[in-house]
Design a protein around this motif. Sequence first.
Motif, PDB file in Angstrom:
ATOM      1  N   MET A  45       2.932   6.332  -0.287  1.00 36.70           N
ATOM      2  CA  MET A  45       1.503   6.201  -0.009  1.00 36.70           C
ATOM      3  C   MET A  45       1.052   4.740   0.062  1.00 36.70           C
ATOM      4  SD  MET A  45      -1.502   7.766  -2.412  1.00 36.70           S
ATOM      5  CE  MET A  45      -0.560   9.247  -2.689  1.00 36.70           C
ATOM      6  N   GLY A  46       1.547   3.945  -0.855  1.00 34.32           N
ATOM      7  CA  GLY A  46       1.145   2.539  -0.905  1.00 34.32           C
ATOM      8  C   GLY A  46       2.350   1.632  -0.938  1.00 34.32           C
ATOM      9  N   LYS A  47       2.053   0.374  -1.031  1.00 30.70           N
ATOM     10  CA  LYS A  47       3.128  -0.616  -1.094  1.00 30.70           C
ATOM     11  C   LYS A  47       3.473  -0.876  -2.549  1.00 30.70           C
ATOM     12  CE  LYS A  47       1.595  -2.466   3.243  1.00 30.70           C
ATOM     13  NZ  LYS A  47       0.669  -3.314   3.888  1.00 30.70           N
ATOM     14  N   ALA A  97      -8.785   1.711  -1.404  1.00 34.18           N
ATOM     15  CA  ALA A  97      -7.345   1.880  -1.611  1.00 34.18           C
ATOM     16  C   ALA A  97      -6.647   1.680  -0.265  1.00 34.18           C
ATOM     17  CB  ALA A  97      -7.050   3.273  -2.159  1.00 34.18           C
ATOM     18  N   ALA A  98      -5.699   0.761  -0.250  1.00 40.17           N
ATOM     19  CA  ALA A  98      -4.988   0.441   0.995  1.00 40.17           C
ATOM     20  C   ALA A  98      -3.757   1.326   1.134  1.00 40.17           C
ATOM     21  CB  ALA A  98      -4.606  -1.038   0.994  1.00 40.17           C
ATOM     22  N   TRP A  99      -3.981   2.624   1.237  1.00 36.89           N
ATOM     23  CA  TRP A  99      -2.893   3.585   1.282  1.00 36.89           C
ATOM     24  C   TRP A  99      -2.796   4.252   2.636  1.00 36.89           C
ATOM     25  CZ3 TRP A  99      -4.889   6.141  -3.797  1.00 36.89           C
ATOM     26  CH2 TRP A  99      -4.575   5.314  -4.871  1.00 36.89           C
ATOM     27  N   ASN A 100      -1.610   4.746   2.924  1.00 40.04           N
ATOM     28  CA  ASN A 100      -1.366   5.509   4.134  1.00 40.04           C
ATOM     29  C   ASN A 100      -2.092   6.852   3.995  1.00 40.04           C
ATOM     30  OD1 ASN A 100      -0.178   7.459   5.908  1.00 40.04           O
ATOM     31  ND2 ASN A 100       1.600   6.116   6.146  1.00 40.04           N
ATOM     32  N   LEU A 158      -9.276  -2.177  -5.183  1.00 41.07           N
ATOM     33  CA  LEU A 158      -7.846  -2.027  -4.893  1.00 41.07           C
ATOM     34  C   LEU A 158      -7.009  -1.970  -6.166  1.00 41.07           C
ATOM     35  CD1 LEU A 158      -5.402  -2.063  -2.935  1.00 41.07           C
ATOM     36  CD2 LEU A 158      -5.463  -4.546  -3.125  1.00 41.07           C
ATOM     37  N   TRP A 161      -7.328   1.255  -8.192  1.00 39.15           N
ATOM     38  CA  TRP A 161      -6.606   2.364  -7.554  1.00 39.15           C
ATOM     39  C   TRP A 161      -5.103   2.227  -7.754  1.00 39.15           C
ATOM     40  CZ3 TRP A 161      -8.118   6.883  -6.945  1.00 39.15           C
ATOM     41  CH2 TRP A 161      -9.423   7.193  -6.549  1.00 39.15           C
ATOM     42  N   GLU A 162      -4.592   1.009  -7.664  1.00 39.65           N
ATOM     43  CA  GLU A 162      -3.150   0.815  -7.849  1.00 39.65           C
ATOM     44  C   GLU A 162      -2.735   1.101  -9.290  1.00 39.65           C
ATOM     45  OE1 GLU A 162      -0.770   0.509  -5.685  1.00 39.65           O
ATOM     46  OE2 GLU A 162      -2.127   0.380  -3.983  1.00 39.65           O
ATOM     47  N   ARG A 165      -2.815   4.811  -9.602  1.00 39.57           N
ATOM     48  CA  ARG A 165      -1.655   5.401  -8.923  1.00 39.57           C
ATOM     49  C   ARG A 165      -0.410   5.280  -9.805  1.00 39.57           C
ATOM     50  NH1 ARG A 165       2.135   3.800  -4.134  1.00 39.57           N
ATOM     51  NH2 ARG A 165       1.546   1.672  -4.639  1.00 39.57           N
TER      52      ARG A 165
END
Length: 184
Positions: A45-47, A97-100, A158, A161-162, A165
């Motif tokens: 989902m994320g980096k 959130a910089a997620w796919n 961000l 959220w990380e 996660r």
Amino acid sequence: MNAFGLIQIGLIMSSITIISSLQCNHLPLQQRKVIENSLRLLDKMGKEFPQQCLREKMSFRFPTQVLQRRQKETVGAAIEEILQHIFYIFSKNLTLAAWNRTVLDQFQNTLYLQIEQLEACVIEKHTQHFWSKEVSRLKLKKYFQKIDCFLKDKQHDLCSWEISRAEMRRCLQLIDKVTRKLKN
């Protein structure tokens, strides 16, 4: 309705009960597969965890005792509750959130399907272990409220959220560990 019709309905109902029971008997194996898939999706989902977020790390203290019950039904109820909270957290304000998004949707769908399956199995045994289930539910609610408040306090940025996660990953890993110990 004639006697033959009643017999058919009875056979259908008993077949549904048997099928449902069989699915519930294999639930630990199914859960392991779903949790493994959920962990992969969460990673995808994320980096990697952003360096700028390292100083903001927070300990939420997962109540591990809720997963230390010996009865499958009680553990199943706790897992269902955890997955519902994770689903709720990941259904919130995700704009920063910089997620796919596609992978996030897959993750949410996977959680939802597992919750539905757990609900069906837990309802069968609902009257058993009521008190311990309620105590567990309250502990989990408090834990996830801390995460929710953290996200709100940080305005869903961000890093919050990380961090969330990473915490959800930890929850899923704990569930995976417990389900591996359960015997079918």
